[in-house]
Design a protein around this motif. Sequence first.
Motif, short mmCIF file in Angstrom:
data_model
loop_
_atom_site.label_atom_id
_atom_site.label_comp_id
_atom_site.label_asym_id
_atom_site.label_seq_id
_atom_site.Cartn_x
_atom_site.Cartn_y
_atom_site.Cartn_z
N ARG A 634 0.89 -1.00 -0.13
CA ARG A 634 -0.07 -0.12 0.04
C ARG A 634 0.78 1.13 -0.08
O ARG A 634 1.59 1.22 1.07
N LEU A 635 0.75 2.03 -1.07
CA LEU A 635 1.56 3.44 -1.12
C LEU A 635 0.60 4.68 -0.95
O LEU A 635 -0.59 4.60 -1.39
N GLU A 636 0.99 5.57 -0.34
CA GLU A 636 0.64 6.99 -0.33
C GLU A 636 1.49 7.71 -1.12
O GLU A 636 2.42 7.97 -1.12
N VAL A 637 0.53 8.27 -2.35
CA VAL A 637 1.43 9.12 -3.47
C VAL A 637 0.79 10.28 -3.50
O VAL A 637 -0.47 10.61 -3.74
N ASP A 638 1.78 11.27 -3.29
CA ASP A 638 1.46 12.82 -3.73
C ASP A 638 1.15 13.19 -4.98
O ASP A 638 2.28 12.76 -5.85
N LEU A 639 0.09 13.56 -5.48
CA LEU A 639 0.00 13.70 -6.94
C LEU A 639 -0.22 15.25 -7.25
O LEU A 639 -0.76 15.65 -8.35
N ARG A 644 -3.04 10.10 -3.30
CA ARG A 644 -3.85 8.91 -3.49
C ARG A 644 -3.19 7.91 -2.89
O ARG A 644 -2.11 7.64 -2.47
N GLN A 645 -4.13 6.95 -2.21
CA GLN A 645 -3.89 5.39 -1.84
C GLN A 645 -3.74 4.54 -3.09
O GLN A 645 -4.80 4.63 -3.80
N ILE A 646 -2.45 4.02 -3.41
CA ILE A 646 -2.46 3.12 -4.46
C ILE A 646 -2.00 1.65 -3.97
O ILE A 646 -0.91 1.66 -3.00
N VAL A 647 -2.47 0.40 -4.49
CA VAL A 647 -2.08 -0.73 -4.27
C VAL A 647 -1.16 -1.25 -5.33
O VAL A 647 -1.69 -1.44 -6.68
N ALA A 648 0.09 -1.75 -5.03
CA ALA A 648 0.97 -2.27 -6.31
C ALA A 648 1.55 -3.63 -6.08
O ALA A 648 1.83 -3.97 -4.66
N GLY A 649 1.74 -4.34 -6.80
CA GLY A 649 2.29 -5.77 -6.38
C GLY A 649 3.95 -5.60 -6.61
O GLY A 649 4.63 -6.30 -7.08
N ILE A 650 4.37 -4.95 -5.55
CA ILE A 650 5.94 -4.71 -5.58
C ILE A 650 6.44 -5.04 -4.44
O ILE A 650 7.57 -4.80 -3.97
N LYS A 651 5.68 -5.71 -3.49
CA LYS A 651 6.09 -5.98 -1.93
C LYS A 651 7.39 -6.76 -1.83
O LYS A 651 8.34 -6.62 -1.00
N ARG A 652 7.68 -7.81 -2.82
CA ARG A 652 8.84 -8.57 -2.82
C ARG A 652 9.93 -8.10 -3.78
O ARG A 652 11.00 -8.63 -3.50
N LEU A 653 9.61 -7.29 -4.53
CA LEU A 653 10.49 -6.65 -5.46
C LEU A 653 11.13 -5.43 -5.21
O LEU A 653 12.28 -4.99 -5.84
N HIS A 654 10.55 -4.70 -4.32
CA HIS A 654 11.39 -3.53 -3.83
C HIS A 654 11.63 -3.44 -2.25
O HIS A 654 10.55 -3.80 -1.56
N ASP A 655 12.45 -2.44 -1.91
CA ASP A 655 12.80 -2.46 -0.50
C ASP A 655 11.82 -1.19 -0.18
O ASP A 655 12.05 0.16 -0.57
N LEU A 656 10.56 -1.59 0.48
CA LEU A 656 9.66 -0.57 0.69
C LEU A 656 10.05 0.68 1.69
O LEU A 656 9.69 2.04 1.24
N ASP A 657 10.82 0.53 2.46
CA ASP A 657 11.54 1.70 3.28
C ASP A 657 12.26 2.57 2.40
O ASP A 657 12.15 3.75 2.79
N ALA A 658 12.71 1.99 1.45
CA ALA A 658 13.43 3.28 0.19
C ALA A 658 12.71 3.86 -0.45
O ALA A 658 13.32 4.63 -1.14
N ASN A 681 -6.51 3.54 -5.74
CA ASN A 681 -7.10 4.54 -6.43
C ASN A 681 -6.07 5.17 -7.49
O ASN A 681 -5.45 6.33 -7.56
N GLY A 682 -5.77 4.36 -8.41
CA GLY A 682 -4.49 4.72 -9.51
C GLY A 682 -3.63 3.19 -9.66
O GLY A 682 -3.86 2.25 -9.15
N MET A 683 -2.82 3.62 -10.55
CA MET A 683 -1.93 2.54 -10.89
C MET A 683 -0.58 2.80 -11.05
O MET A 683 -0.23 3.93 -11.83
N LEU A 684 0.21 2.26 -10.25
CA LEU A 684 1.84 2.39 -10.51
C LEU A 684 2.21 1.87 -11.57
O LEU A 684 2.23 0.55 -11.82
N LEU A 685 2.93 2.60 -12.53
CA LEU A 685 3.66 1.87 -13.72
C LEU A 685 4.92 1.21 -13.46
O LEU A 685 5.80 1.98 -13.00
#
Length: 707
Positions: A634-639, A644-658, A681-685
């Motif tokens: 779950r990401l909070e993204v400033d647009l 926006r709150q956005i859900v993306a399938g990156i949990k295992r692929l990225h260091d979320l803290d970074a 509410n949106g899509m991370l590309l």
Amino acid sequence: MSRDDYPTDQPAVVTCGLPYANGDLHIGHLRTYVSGDVLARSLRTLGQRTAFVSGSDMHGTPVAVNAEREGVTPEEFALEWHEKYEATFPEFGVEFDNYGHTHDETNAELTREFVREWIEGDHVYEKEIQVAWDPEVDQPLPDRFVEGTCPYCGAKARGDECDEGCQRHLEPGEIENPTSTITGNPAEYRSREHEFLRLSDFQEYLKGFLGRLEGTDNARNQPREWIEGELQDLCITRDMDWGIDYPGEGKEDLVLYVWVDAPIEYVSSTKQYSERVGDEFDWEAAWREGAPGPDEPMDETPADAGEIVHIIGRDIIQHHTVFWPAMLRAAGYNEPRAVMASGFVNLRGKAFSTSRNRAIWADDYLEEGFEPDLLRYYLVTTGGFQQDIDFSWGRFQERVNGELVGNFGNFVYRSLLFAHRNFEGTPEADPSEEVLEEIDQAMEAFRAGLNDYSLREASKAGIVLSRFGNEYIQRHEPWKLVEEEPERAARVIRDCVQLAKAAAVLLSPVLPNSCERLWEQLGEEGSVHDAPLAACLEDPPGAFGEPEALFEKIEDDRVEELDEKLEERVQAASAAADDTAESEQEESEGEDAPEGLEPLSDERIGFEEFQELDVRVGEVLTAEGIDDADELARLEVDLGVETRQIVAGIKRLHDLDALPGTRVVILANLEPATLFGVESNGMLLAAGEDADLLTTLGDSEPGTKVR
């Protein structure tokens, strides 16, 4: 100045873009013709005097090319398709008051009159231009005989239009890297003298026209970029034998450009209708009455101008909002009141591909035995008119079974059956105030939808009313009242019959055959299509017989059968197309093509579709994994304008803290979705299986739009 709401005292003309007499119709084509028919019927229900006209576009290079391939004259080739269209449209309830074609004498003479008016008004001039030429066969290459590169966006384009890219109209000599479609060899440019309509004479007028124009947003907004800058004049002649001869002296070797005589067919077809019905409809009152001269000032729509509405595909917006109003103004005719430009119909999420037979053809639909009303309802009520819509047999089944069988059909059948069995027709009781108010609201929704050019909203008025009827009959349970409280039961059923009659009137434009059957089942005289909107509140007949169900449920196995047929047809056509293009594909891929990459899609989208994507730069504020979800974060993204709150399938692929502080790219106008109980509410590309996040090279601020 905006005109009065419909209905008005002026005659209305509803037109649809002319089908090109060059091939079969599919349901993507039918969207505009069905919509035109629904609008014309709806306006008549409101009490608007209306003519619904169109015709076949017979001229142009594709007709000439294909006629030569078949060994017939262009006229013979085009007339065969014209007659096919003329027979097909009524099969789908599309009933034109007049359906002509551009090669008939009425249109030929009226076109020449238009051009003479332009010449006399000094709006036509001669200019030497560069024309594509095939040196091998030593002949000029008009329009569709030449292909190349669009000078504006770089996409592959045909001679007169960038159909795969920005969709701009292209003048002769503009296309880059021209190639002859006759021989496949590079073409060259040679100087030729041609005639031009000076569109620049009408640039200020066109700016005002777009401010007055009604209809869909895309029809009003898309042309602004063309008329705000330097407006290019229109070449109105071509080097061909097939077409309407240019009426100027000394130009016997030129014919008029197809986009000159094609829209004039709207006027010609209306004229032919008037000649047939006499005083019932005056074509000049619609097209000419009150029109100021080309050189007179025009700051608002003339009060006595006709109500002209064009329903078209969005790929010909420029022709109807730039060329056509200038052509009308230069000849002293009235301007359109509205232009409605539709989106495309896709098939199971992908664009139609006629070369791969990936389409639902009009003949295929009819051969499957489905009632045309079902397709009319799907095309009109699925999505907004200017949006692309998706067709699949599964979605078609859902709409039919849910809204027509389960809602509208269920309500009117159970109501009329109960009324017939218990009261032999309409009970002797007054309708309740609650039901009369509900009907009145539905009538107003119908009016409002039409005046907002939303056929979807106008058609929904009857569906909403029948939904209320189902809830009403369920709430009052007349089957329990009929023995103990017969007067209350009679009142309830009287209300239900009134609701059924009102729904028949409101839905008759979109479901003409079904509502005509319902009208007959109610015992009404005449046709529902002659009933005014006020008939919704008129008393139903006192007696009627046992009703029959209006619609049949579409079963799952039927959908499976249809999907299998479609897939077999697509696979067969795709295999044939692949065999034909195999050598060309190998040449384009080369021996050193990268392995592991998906091939580029053969399906293209238009520039306008791309513009509808709202892609923004965003800055990640927070990122955290979602409990119990292996892949999701779950990401909070400033647009910029909002977070926006956005859900993306990156949990295992990225260091979320970074991730906080990272600039990313977001598709902002995607429909919200809920994943593992969390709304996205949106899509991370991101690119590839490793979800390589798309970022910006520079320091673009959050909210910056990606173009």
